[in-house]
Each structure stands twice: as C-alpha cells, then as structure tokens.
Motif scaffolding. Structure first.
Motif, PDB file in Angstrom:
ATOM      1  N   VAL A   1      69.912  13.158  54.257  1.00 23.03           N
ATOM      2  CA  VAL A   1      70.988  13.534  53.353  1.00 23.03           C
ATOM      3  C   VAL A   1      71.672  12.311  52.744  1.00 23.03           C
ATOM      4  O   VAL A   1      72.342  12.408  51.706  1.00 23.03           O
ATOM      5  CB  VAL A   1      72.012  14.438  54.075  1.00 23.03           C
ATOM      6  CG1 VAL A   1      72.904  13.624  55.024  1.00 23.03           C
ATOM      7  CG2 VAL A   1      72.853  15.217  53.070  1.00 23.03           C
TER       8      VAL A   1
ATOM      9  N   GLY B   1      75.993  15.871  49.393  1.00 24.54           N
ATOM     10  CA  GLY B   1      75.021  16.347  50.355  1.00 24.54           C
ATOM     11  C   GLY B   1      75.657  16.603  51.691  1.00 24.54           C
ATOM     12  O   GLY B   1      76.753  16.116  51.991  1.00 24.54           O
TER      13      GLY B   1
ATOM     14  N   ARG C   1      74.531  17.546  56.042  1.00 27.77           N
ATOM     15  CA  ARG C   1      73.531  17.796  57.086  1.00 27.77           C
ATOM     16  C   ARG C   1      74.065  18.899  57.988  1.00 27.77           C
ATOM     17  O   ARG C   1      75.197  18.807  58.477  1.00 27.77           O
ATOM     18  CB  ARG C   1      73.288  16.525  57.895  1.00 27.77           C
ATOM     19  CG  ARG C   1      72.099  16.607  58.831  1.00 27.77           C
ATOM     20  CD  ARG C   1      71.959  15.319  59.624  1.00 27.77           C
ATOM     21  NE  ARG C   1      70.646  15.173  60.205  1.00 27.77           N
ATOM     22  CZ  ARG C   1      70.319  14.258  61.115  1.00 27.77           C
ATOM     23  NH1 ARG C   1      71.245  13.392  61.538  1.00 27.77           N
ATOM     24  NH2 ARG C   1      69.097  14.185  61.585  1.00 27.77           N
TER      25      ARG C   1
ATOM     26  N   ALA D   1      71.329  11.589  49.004  1.00 26.43           N
ATOM     27  CA  ALA D   1      72.081  12.294  47.957  1.00 26.43           C
ATOM     28  C   ALA D   1      72.950  11.334  47.158  1.00 26.43           C
ATOM     29  O   ALA D   1      73.003  11.405  45.923  1.00 26.43           O
ATOM     30  CB  ALA D   1      72.941  13.394  48.585  1.00 26.43           C
TER      31      ALA D   1
ATOM     32  N   GLU E   1      70.388  18.892  54.149  1.00 26.42           N
ATOM     33  CA  GLU E   1      69.397  18.593  55.185  1.00 26.42           C
ATOM     34  C   GLU E   1      69.645  19.531  56.362  1.00 26.42           C
ATOM     35  O   GLU E   1      70.716  19.516  56.965  1.00 26.42           O
ATOM     36  CB  GLU E   1      69.491  17.136  55.642  1.00 26.42           C
ATOM     37  CG  GLU E   1      68.481  16.796  56.724  1.00 26.42           C
ATOM     38  CD  GLU E   1      68.593  15.368  57.231  1.00 26.42           C
ATOM     39  OE1 GLU E   1      67.758  14.970  58.067  1.00 26.42           O
ATOM     40  OE2 GLU E   1      69.531  14.656  56.813  1.00 26.42           O
TER      41      GLU E   1
END
Length: 668
Positions: free
Chosen positions: A196, A206, A208, A199, A238
């Motif tokens: 992530v 982003g 996770r 990003a 993610e």
C-alpha cells in the motif's frame, strides 16, 4: 479476530454469513469434482473469501468489477446462476463462454463483471476505462479491479494506477496479498514494507486492511467507495490474507512452511465469523449445519442441471462467425464498395491524405457524442502529425485526452470504455510503439468477443512506414504482426478518399480496428475527397488500374510505387489491386486479378519473411493454381531492421527491387 458490526442489522450479518459460506462450499465440491475428472482445473480461493464477498457486498450491483481466478465470491455475490457457472467450469456450451474459456476467464455484462486473462495485469486498466465512462456520464459510481501481490510487479499495475491518478478516476484497486506468487514468497517480489506504500507514489490514498475479516472489508470498502465518488479519486487497498491451497491444485503447497499454514488456518475468515455469530447468539451450531446442508443441496441440484447439458458439437461456421461482433446496419450514410459513384466525387475538393483523415475523425466526433480520443500530445499540441489540431477547442478536454506514456494502460482504458457503451480512438504516436501495448491488443481486445460476446469498440490509429529517414524505431511496417490475430481488423488505406471513408467505417465498427496510416503519404499524396460523411466497406479491395500482362497486389505506399512504375513502363499492361484491408482479406478480388493476368506479383513495404505477401501467395497457389501462368513472386523489403541513412533506407525498401521482380515475372 475482532468484529465491529457498526450499524449492520442481525439480518444483514446473517446474509453476509450466507454469502461467505456459499463460495466455500462450492469450492469444496469443485475440489471433489476435480479429483473425479469432471472439471479440468481449479484455482482455489479457500481462505480468501472475505475479500471477494466483502468487496462485492459493498458495491452497487451495477458497478463493474474486474476479478481474478480466486474471486469466486464476486461471481456468487452478483447472484450468477450456479448451474451456468458449473457449465462454464465444465467447458459446456451453455456456460458464459460457449466452452471457449476456462474457469474465471469470462465476463457477463448483465452482472457487470469483466473476466480475467492469464496475464493478470491488463485487468486493471479496464477499470480505468469504465470509471472514465462513469465520470463522463456524471454517474456516482466506482469501478473495481483485483490484482495479487505478484501482479503488482507487472508494468500494467503501475500504468493503470498512474492513469487513474492523473485522470482523477474513481477506481478502487484491490491487492490480495496472500503471501505467494505461485511458489515465490513476497520477500522475493518487492522490497517495500507493504504494497500500500506504493499509493503515495501515484498521488493517491491507500490503506492496508485485514482481508480475512469480512466486516472490516465491507466497512472499509463502503467508506472508500464514498470517498472515490465524493472526491473523484482512485484508492489502493492492500488486503492481507493467505492462500490455503496451491496456486492451482496440481502445484500443491509443499513450499509453504507448515507453521505458516497453521498460523493462517487460525485466521480462517469463515470459521472466525461463524464463531462471532455464535458468540452473539445469532447462530446456533444446529442452524449452521442446517444452513450448510441447505446450500449443499442447492449446489447438488444446480450441478444436476449442469450435468444434463448436451455435449458440445463443434460448429465451424458458428466458431468463425463469433470471432467478430456483427456490424450494425448503417442508416443515413453513403456506403461505398468497390466503385465510387460519380455524384460523390463531382466537385469534391482536393485534399491531402492527412487532411482526409482529419476530416473523417472530426465528422465521426460529431456523429458519435460517445467517441473519446486518447493519445500522447493529441490535445493542445494536436498530435505528432497535427491530425487532431483544433479538436480540443471543438470538443473539449473530456473527449480529446492527452495520455501519459503508457500505451498498455490506454488500450485497456479503451476496452473499459467499450464495456460502458463508449467508442474510443487511441493514437499510437508511431506504430512502432505498439509493442508496449501488444498484450492488450492481442489477448484482450482481439479475443473479447469470441470469449464472452463482449464487443471491443476501439480504433487504434497507427502512423507507420518508411521513406522519411526515421530509422528502425519510427519506420517499421508491423501490420503482419496483427493479421495473424483473429478478432482484429487491419485496415491500410493508400489514398485520401479511402482514408476518410475507411476511418469512418472503422469507428462505426464495434470490433477492434488497427488503422495504419503511412507517414510518407500524409502530405505527399492528394486527391478528391467528398465533404460528405461516407464510409468505405472494410474488407473490400479496389482495382486501381486494369491490365492484362501482370497483376500487382499491394497496399499502402506500394500502390503509389506500382502506379509510378506502370506510368514509366506503359508498354507493360499492369493490373493493380489495392487491398485496403489486410484482415479480413478480399479473396474474391484477389482471385479476379489473378484471372485477369495469370501472372502475380505480391508487393509490400514490410519485410519479406512472414509478411502478408506470404499468406496471399500461398492462398493463390492453393486456390488459383489453374489460373496461373507463372509462380507467384513476392517483392518486399529486406529482412533487416530499417536503417536511418537515406541511401541505406532506399536500398532496404521493396521499391528498389520492383523492376527486377517484374522483369523476372514477365520473362517466365
């Protein structure tokens, strides 16, 4: 595992449980059928179901999803009939791909799912195209694309994220990080702490999340969806998870440390959610067993429907017909076949080939409000050859779009636009640069309709050819690469009037068309071009000059070289056929010119070996042998890369050997 139900009702929690249980039980049955030889291959998502189920649950049913082969929960989450899915996996004609594709390599427009190809990465850019279409229509929707941890190493991943960020597209990119790309662990795939982190490099947000926690997935994706729609931005997610089975069943899991398998077994998304529902007294053990038995009975009943389906009886005609989407009937437009009606060219102004192409493109933009133009420097700058100069003022930045230097992603975006009912034209700055988008054209655009009936309404303009001293990376003739690919149409005009009519026809055609434009002809060739909005039928050749001594079958610059030669040697009666379309070929016209002369020279600028001339010569030998008075001769450019030096380039080109080949043919 901690579950936060937020504002979910008891009924919603039980519904989510059923959605999570269904793909698990289907998979367990599929593994049995695999061992029985009733399906040929299976890519198991056991242990990863919460991601597919949760993501699909969080989206509206008409928002497009681009899943991969471990995302069964996407397909069941969209309520696709199980018996039809089973038919798909058995390779039955009543499946979604008529037996032409395996497992999850298919899509369904009805369910807003676009299936994968084995190359994985190209899926991501398709979501860009769908999101662009939704943005242009001001629809409050997102598109979603899945990839795995291994897929993030592919160039398509980076291109798709970059385009989504630059164009502010509401796309949710899902990374299923399950620890392995087949047998390669993540520590051998990337060096960042988490995926992530990438990003930020693209200017997007982003997060996770725990991909095994179904409620965390649902809550996160719902919030991200709202963000993407509100801010008109992409988002990278993610999802940490683990693959409890092999990459596919034959590969096994011997390469995975047993302690790691045991650790992740304790994080099983279904088992943990069951325990949570039991703790909340929303389920009892008896209710769980009853629910499982009910679903197993449903699976068995749907399987019985699938098992009774008839075996496929191959139909060659149907197979050939399904390669291309049918071209709709044209109304209110002049359609020209082999001959030009006098009234269409009377008083037609003289125009250069470049101006004719510009006319055809401009009129198509007026005709099709859903036509989007994409390419490097095509907006303010007007393109490398100035064909789209002025288009930005006329049609605006939404429809005339400069692109980053990422041909693969833009081709994928074009396909995504087609899913959403748009037309698109992508300009390759030079045909040579198509190599970095080759996969999208060959494996996505070309095969889409044959695989699951989805049209790919895309035109790729290809400035091509030598004669301008541009060297080996700006002068190649690469049309033969694509003629070998069913599902594509390959068009190559030689005159201004044909260029305009064929370009309009290409844009009207729902199939992917590669439209080759010879750079050396742009400003050197002129002719009458009607102001009318007209088309020339794709797949029809044109007799440029009648003759009885020899036939020259050619296209592109070769037409002008042949005409020039015929003018210099009027004592030779030369029949010149301009193919205009290389795929599909006009075999009737080819046979007719063979019949007129009995001696044939196939002439093209492309290299000799593997050029389209080889196919034409072989076809003539097989189908017109009794009409021949001499062997078919091919005249082509040298089997070398194209040199930069003008003297070397002239020696390279097929034109340098035209006279000797004609004399050889005449003397036979």
């Amino acid at each position: 595992m901690y579950f936060d139900r937020k504002n979910l009702t008891n009924e919603a929690l039980l519904d989510i449980y059923k959605r999570l249980l269904l793909p698990r039980l289907i998979e367990e049955k599929m593994l049995i059928l695999l061992r029985q030889g009733k399906i040929s291959k299976w890519f198991s998502g056991i242990g990863q179901e919460a991601i597919s189920v949760g993501c699909t649950y969080a989206l509206d049913s008409d928002e497009w999803i681009m899943p991969l082969h471990r995302n069964l929960g996407v397909f069941t989450g969209r309520n696709m009939p199980l018996h039809k899915l089973f038919m798909q996996w058995q390779g039955n004609k009543e499946g979604y791909s008529k037996g032409r594709e395996r497992s999850f390599h298919f899509g369904s427009k009805e369910h807003h799912i676009c299936g994968m190809i084995s190359h994985l990465g190209p899926q991501l850019a398709i979501a860009d195209g769908v999101a662009l279409a939704q943005t242009l229509q001001q629809q409050p929707k997102v598109a979603m694309a899945f990839t795995g941890d291994g897929g993030t190493s592919e160039g398509d991943f980076h291109e798709a994220l970059n385009v989504a960020a630059v164009w502010d597209l509401p796309v949710i990119f899902i990374i299923e990080n399950n620890g392995y790309g087949l047998s390669t662990p993540t520590n051998e795939q990337y060096r960042c702490e988490s995926l992530v982190q990438r990003a930020k490099g693209y200017g997007m947000e982003g997060v996770r999340i725990d991909g095994n926690n179904i409620l965390e997935v649902i809550d996160s994706i719902k919030g991200i969806r709202e963000y993407c729609i509100r801010e008109q931005k992409p988002y990278l997610v993610e999802c940490t998870t683990f693959r409890m089975r092999g990459h596919e069943e034959a590969s096994g899991t011997k390469y995975v440390p047993s302690a790691l398998m045991e650790e992740w077994a304790q994080k099983d998304p279904l088992q943990n959610f069951e325990e949570y529902l039991l703790s909340q007294q929303l389920l009892t053990q008896t209710a769980i067993e009853e629910q499982k038995e009910s679903i197993r009975q449903l699976i068995e009943a749907e399987l019985q429907i699938a098992f009774t389906a008839d075996d496929i009886v191959p139909d060659t005609n149907e197979e050939l017909q399904d390669v291309y989407a049918p071209v709709p009937a044209q109304t209110g437009i002049t359609i020209i076949n082999n001959s030009l009606p006098i009234n269409i060219i009377e008083n037609a102004p003289e125009k250069r080939m470049i101006d004719a192409i510009k006319d055809g493109l401009f009129q198509s933009m007026l005709q099709h409000p859903n036509l989007i133009l994409m390419g490097q420097d095509i907006a303010e700058y007007g393109g490398a050859f100035k064909i789209t100069e002025g288009f930005l003022t006329a049609f605006g930045k939404q429809r005339v779009r400069n692109t980053p230097l990422c041909e693969s992603a833009i081709l994928g975006t074009a396909l995504g636009l087609s899913l959403a009912g748009f037309k698109s034209m992508m300009e390759m700055q030079f045909a040579d640069f198509v190599t970095v988008g080759f996969n999208q054209i060959i494996n996505n655009l070309a095969k889409m309709h044959y695989r699951w009936g989805q049209q790919a309404d895309v035109v790729v303009r290809m400035p091509t050819g030598a004669g301008v001293g541009a060297g080996p990376f700006h002068s190649q003739s690469n049309e033969a690469w694509f003629v070998h690919t069913p599902g594509l149409k390959v068009v190559y005009p030689s005159s201004p009037i044909d260029a305009k009519g064929l370009l309009i026809a290409a844009i009207n055609d729902p199939n992917p068309v590669l439209f080759f434009e010879h750079k050396a002809l742009y400003r050197s060739v002129s002719g009458p071009v009607p102001n009318d909005y007209y088309t020339i039928e794709i797949g029809k050749a044109k007799q440029v000059q009648a003759g009885t001594d020899i036939s020259i079958i050619t296209y592109g610059a070769g037409v002008h070289w042949a005409v020039e030669y015929a003018t210099q040697y009027p004592q030779i009666s030369i029949d010149i056929l301009d193919l205009r379309t290389l795929l599909p070929l006009d075999y009737d016209a080819i046979k007719a010119t063979v019949a007129r002369t009995g001696k044939v020279l196939v002439f093209h600028e492309d290299n000799l070996t593997g050029g389209i001339g080889a196919e034409i010569a072989a076809w003539i030998s097989q189908h017109c042998f009794e009409l021949l008075d001499a062997p078919v001769i091919r005249c082509a450019s040298l089997d070398t890369p194209i040199p930069f030096n003008i003297a070397l380039e002239k020696n390279y080109l097929a034109k340098a050997r035209l006279h000797e080949n004609i004399q050889q043919l005449l003397a036979y």
